[in-house]
Scaffold this motif. Structure first.
Motif, PDB file in Angstrom:
ATOM      1  N   LEU A   1       0.102  -0.935  -0.015  1.00  0.00           N
ATOM      2  CA  LEU A   1       0.109   0.016   0.384  1.00  0.00           C
ATOM      3  C   LEU A   1       1.552   1.140  -0.053  1.00  0.00           C
ATOM      4  O   LEU A   1       0.831   2.316  -0.526  1.00  0.00           O
ATOM      5  CB  LEU A   1      -1.298   0.181   1.476  1.00  0.00           C
ATOM      6  CG  LEU A   1      -2.075  -0.632   0.753  1.00  0.00           C
ATOM      7  CD1 LEU A   1      -2.635  -1.196   2.207  1.00  0.00           C
ATOM      8  CD2 LEU A   1      -3.533  -0.896  -0.094  1.00  0.00           C
TER       9      LEU A   1
ATOM     10  N   GLY B   1       1.852   1.419  -3.083  1.00  0.00           N
ATOM     11  CA  GLY B   1       1.006   2.387  -4.319  1.00  0.00           C
ATOM     12  C   GLY B   1       0.414   4.094  -3.617  1.00  0.00           C
ATOM     13  O   GLY B   1       0.273   4.690  -4.850  1.00  0.00           O
TER      14      GLY B   1
ATOM     15  N   CYS C   1      -5.611   3.948  -0.871  1.00  0.00           N
ATOM     16  CA  CYS C   1      -4.327   3.222  -0.387  1.00  0.00           C
ATOM     17  C   CYS C   1      -3.582   3.795   0.687  1.00  0.00           C
ATOM     18  O   CYS C   1      -3.085   3.452   1.959  1.00  0.00           O
ATOM     19  CB  CYS C   1      -3.061   3.764  -1.849  1.00  0.00           C
ATOM     20  SG  CYS C   1      -3.368   2.452  -2.838  1.00  0.00           S
TER      21      CYS C   1
END
Length: 296
Positions: free
Chosen positions: A78, A81, A160
């Motif tokens: 994440l 991201g 995210c």
């Protein structure tokens, strides 16, 4: 005399402003829009500086990190991201627009806490969320420099960010400190972004970048990496010393200062409706800070 906490807050705000404006300069003015390389460089430099700081005894890193890598791996994914989508969004959107959309991540986090964890939400916080969502929802229709790709990546970025914060909260108490988590994020980010630089085309496309051999570009990239590292350190220190409400207040102040400075330094077309969205989003975040201070 400036107190220790105020000095720490001002240091954080300075790093926040300088880091975001430097990134915006590289991405929008110099137009170095190769996020796997730009973010790969930043995380590589950040990881090296953090490793050196550990070896010099300036920070503490858990020496048994390997046993916790798999547990933290989803968060590191994440994190990649966050920085990748954030870089692509910031290259196309004005800084205040980016912040308004970024703030919606807080709505996702608190919505998850309310409906999944069954936590109580104050009326003030609910009101702030309504303002934040309204500002972000209206802004695309009032943005004179509307860029659909920029908004698309900003939405990916905020999801995210929201998922990352939820994952961090769900793992508390964690054996990993904030520094440990960031160290793993740096390592995983460098590995993934370097691997992705070829499939995305960034690796060879960057060879045609017109400022590739200019000192202005080299200096800006080095500054972005160093400033990002110091922003991370000051953020960790701020959270360790101050209450959540006080941290939120300093973050809000840093965002307002950075957004206002960006309007002077970069070309931004302002309309009355867009300014109204900015003010509405600012009011929403101010109410969120107020609710955090009351609960802390």
């Amino acid at each position: 005399m400036i107190g220790r906490r105020s000095l720490l807050g001002l240091t954080f705000c300075t790093c926040y402003l300088a880091s975001h404006l430097t990134n915006k300069y590289v991405l929008s003015v110099l137009k170095f829009t190769y996020p796997t390389l730009f973010q790969g460089w930043q995380t590589l430099l950040g990881g090296l500086l953090l490793h050196v700081s550990w070896k010099l005894g300036w920070v503490e890193i858990n020496s048994s990190l390997r046993s916790n890598v798999l547990a933290w791996l989803p968060a590191s994914v994440l994190f990649v991201g966050i920085i990748y989508a954030g870089s692509r969004a910031l290259s196309r959107l004005a800084v205040p627009v980016f912040f308004i959309l970024h703030n919606v991540a807080e709505v996702l986090v608190c919505g998850y806490q309310k409906y999944v964890w069954k936590e109580k939400t104050s009326p003030t916080k609910i009101c702030s969320f309504l303002f934040l969502v309204a500002a972000a929802g209206c802004l695309p229709f009032q943005d004179a420099q509307f860029d659909p790709d920029g908004y698309f990546w900003a939405v990916i970025h905020l999801f995210c960010v929201g998922a990352y914060k939820i994952l961090r909260k769900s793992q508390k108490p964690s054996v990993l400190s904030d520094i440990d988590q960031q160290y793993l994020n740096y390592i995983f980010s460098v590995a993934l972004l370097v691997f992705a630089s070829h499939p995305t085309g960034d690796l060879f496309s960057a060879l045609d970048f017109p400022f590739l051999y200019f000192y202005r570009f080299h200096g800006s990239c080095c500054a972005s990496g160093v400033l990002g590292f110091f922003l991370m350190l000051s953020t960790v220190k701020l959270r360790s010393i101050l209450a959540p409400g006080q941290c939120a207040a300093w973050i809000f102040f840093a965002k307002v200062t950075t957004a206002a400075s960006s309007l002077v330094l970069f070309d931004v077309i302002l309309t009355r409706a867009a300014v109204g969205c900015f003010l509405l989003g600012g009011l929403g975040e101010a109410l969120l800070v107020f609710s955090e201070r009351r609960s802390s």
